[in-house]
Scaffold this active site. Sequence first.
Site, short mmCIF file in Angstrom:
data_model
loop_
_atom_site.label_atom_id
_atom_site.label_comp_id
_atom_site.label_asym_id
_atom_site.label_seq_id
_atom_site.Cartn_x
_atom_site.Cartn_y
_atom_site.Cartn_z
N THR A 8 0.86 -1.18 0.00
CA THR A 8 0.00 0.00 0.00
C THR A 8 0.90 1.24 0.00
O THR A 8 2.01 1.22 0.54
CB THR A 8 -0.93 0.04 1.22
N GLY A 9 0.41 2.29 -0.63
CA GLY A 9 1.22 3.50 -0.73
C GLY A 9 2.43 3.30 -1.63
O GLY A 9 3.51 3.85 -1.38
N ALA A 10 2.25 2.53 -2.70
CA ALA A 10 3.39 2.17 -3.55
C ALA A 10 3.91 3.32 -4.39
O ALA A 10 5.02 3.22 -4.94
CB ALA A 10 3.00 1.00 -4.46
N SER A 11 3.17 4.41 -4.50
CA SER A 11 3.66 5.55 -5.28
C SER A 11 4.53 6.48 -4.45
O SER A 11 5.15 7.40 -4.98
CB SER A 11 2.48 6.34 -5.87
N GLY A 12 4.61 6.25 -3.13
CA GLY A 12 5.45 7.06 -2.26
C GLY A 12 6.91 6.65 -2.34
O GLY A 12 7.26 5.63 -2.96
N GLY A 13 7.77 7.41 -1.68
CA GLY A 13 9.21 7.16 -1.75
C GLY A 13 9.60 5.80 -1.25
O GLY A 13 10.33 5.04 -1.93
N SER A 135 7.05 4.54 12.53
CA SER A 135 7.89 5.73 12.55
C SER A 135 8.64 5.82 13.87
O SER A 135 8.17 5.29 14.90
CB SER A 135 7.03 6.99 12.37
N TYR A 148 0.16 12.17 14.67
CA TYR A 148 0.96 11.24 13.87
C TYR A 148 1.69 10.27 14.79
O TYR A 148 1.72 9.05 14.53
CB TYR A 148 1.95 12.02 13.01
#
Length: 240
Positions: A8-13, A135, A148
Site C-alpha cells: 500500500t502507498g506504492a507511489s510514495g518514496g 515511525s 501522527y
Amino acid sequence: MKKFALITGASGGIGATTALKLASEGWNLYLHYHSNIEKMNTLVQQLEAYNIELITIQADLRTNEGVHKIIESIFQLNAIVICSGTSSYSLFTDLDENTIDDLLQIHVKSPLLLIKKLLPKLMKFHDSSIVIISSIWGQTGAACEVMYSTVKGAQISFVKALSKEMASNGLRINCVAPGAVKTGMMDRFTEEEIEEIESEIPLGRLAMPEEVSEAISFLLSSKSSYITGQTLSVNGGWYI
C-alpha cells in the site's frame, strides 16, 4: 511457486523503492496508490524490466470503501507491506477533527481492516509475512506531530499483539520504524531545518528510501524466520 506481495502507498518514496527491491527478488506485486498516477506510471515502467505479474489498485484509504476495493482485487497473497500514510505538522490544539479522523483511518483503521480481511489468504502459506512502516515518532513521540505519533504508536502495539495471535500459523508480523527519510514527507522543511535535523542524527544524514526497503526485504525473507512482533529501527541512531 509464485509469491505475491501487496504494497500500500506504492507511489510514495518508500513504497516505490520497496516495489523495485521486491521485484528484483522475484516477487509479483499488487501496487496500491491513491492519487499520484504519474508516479505510479513511472514505477510500472521501471518494473517492466523484472518480468513479474503486476496489478495496480487505485483506492482511497481514508474510506472503508477504499479498503474493500483493495480486498476485492487480491487473489493469491504471501505478504503485505503497509507503506501508505500521511502526516500532519501542527500544535495539537490546532488540529481539526477531520484531520484527526483521516490520520486514524489511514494509519490505524484501514490497515487493520485490510489485514483482518486478508489474513485467510496469508494463512494458506506457512511462511507469510506482514510488515508495517511505522515511525520513530511511534516509539518516542514528537511535539507538533502528536496525532501522527499516536497513530504510529498504535501500529507498533498492533504488531506486538497480532504477532502473538498469529504465530502458531507461521505468520510473522513486524514493524519498520524509520527516522527522517529523504522522501516527499520532508518537503515541508527548509534546507536549514533539514541541516538542523541531520545535526541531531548520530550518522549525520537522512536515510535514503532504499535503506528502509532493505529492512523491509529482510523482514519478508527467510533470513528473519525467527523474528516476529518486533520493531526494527532505521533511524541512524537518532532514537535508541
